[in-house]
Design an enzyme around this catalytic site. Structure first.
Site, PDB file in Angstrom:
ATOM      1  N   TYR A   1       0.816  -1.219   0.000  1.00 13.41           N
ATOM      2  CA  TYR A   1       0.000   0.000   0.000  1.00 13.41           C
ATOM      3  C   TYR A   1       0.848   1.267   0.000  1.00 13.41           C
ATOM      4  CZ  TYR A   1       0.771  -0.987   4.968  1.00 13.41           C
ATOM      5  OH  TYR A   1       1.331  -1.310   6.173  1.00 13.41           O
TER       6      TYR A   1
ATOM      7  N   GLY B   1       1.157   3.677  -3.191  1.00 16.36           N
ATOM      8  CA  GLY B   1       0.180   4.698  -3.534  1.00 16.36           C
ATOM      9  C   GLY B   1      -0.317   5.524  -2.361  1.00 16.36           C
ATOM     10  N   HIS B   2       0.196   5.264  -1.154  1.00 16.56           N
ATOM     11  CA  HIS B   2      -0.319   5.950   0.042  1.00 16.56           C
ATOM     12  C   HIS B   2       0.845   6.396   0.919  1.00 16.56           C
ATOM     13  CE1 HIS B   2      -2.815   6.555   3.709  1.00 16.56           C
ATOM     14  NE2 HIS B   2      -3.773   6.740   2.836  1.00 16.56           N
ATOM     15  N   PHE B   3       1.521   7.323   0.669  1.00 13.79           N
ATOM     16  CA  PHE B   3       1.500   8.278  -0.434  1.00 13.79           C
ATOM     17  C   PHE B   3       2.896   8.308  -1.053  1.00 13.79           C
ATOM     18  CE2 PHE B   3      -1.632   9.848   2.651  1.00 13.79           C
ATOM     19  CZ  PHE B   3      -2.759   9.943   1.855  1.00 13.79           C
TER      20      PHE B   3
ATOM     21  N   VAL C   1       2.557   6.538   4.391  1.00 11.68           N
ATOM     22  CA  VAL C   1       1.768   6.528   5.627  1.00 11.68           C
ATOM     23  C   VAL C   1       0.843   5.310   5.583  1.00 11.68           C
ATOM     24  CG1 VAL C   1       0.023   7.764   6.977  1.00 11.68           C
ATOM     25  CG2 VAL C   1       1.810   9.053   5.803  1.00 11.68           C
TER      26      VAL C   1
END
Length: 147
Positions: free
Chosen positions: A48, A51-53, A58
């Protein structure tokens, strides 16, 4: 250092979650029908974070909540008169959640869940997540046993 009661291989025998969605690495404390403590090491390799971020990784709050739910499910499974092996434990409610700090790669989550009420098929557990003794998140999970 806390001793390991269940390692990741044993956890996979208890709950059905698998990579990349298994969010508990080990269990370090269990008090039958009362409480459990799980550990999750957060690494930059978590999918994750792509894309986060980008540029500022985070851990999503919803995945912190899921780590709490998985830890609670382990307690529901291993407790005396717990959830039978032929049943699943599904998250059906999340109440009073608060996220106080961001979780970033290199953090280690300490997930503490306490049984508040058990009236089949419902299990209600309250929990906190800390990193280095500092509160990250808290809330109440409701889960239901189902086939």
């Amino acid at each position: 250092m806390e001793s390991v009661i269940y390692d990741v291989t044993q956890i996979q025998e208890i709950i059905p979650h698998r990579y990349p969605f298994l969010l508990v690495d080990k269990i370090v404390e269990v008090v039958d029908n009362e409480r459990i403590v799980g550990i999750k090491a957060v690494t930059i390799n978590e999918p994750y974070f792509q894309g986060h971020f980008p540029g500022r990784p985070v851990m999503p709050g919803v995945l912190i909540t899921e780590a709490m739910a998985q830890t609670a499910a382990i307690l529901a499974r291993v407790s005396t008169d717990g959830v039978r092996p032929d049943k699943y434990v599904f998250l059906v409610g999340a109440n009073d959640f608060k996220w106080k700090r961001q979780v970033v790669p290199g953090d280690t989550l300490r997930i503490e869940m306490k049984s508040v009420k058990k009236r089949r098929p419902l299990w209600i557990m309250q929990g906190t997540v800390t990193v280095d003794g500092r509160l990250v998140a808290s809330g109440t999970i409701t889960a239901a046993e189902a086939e």
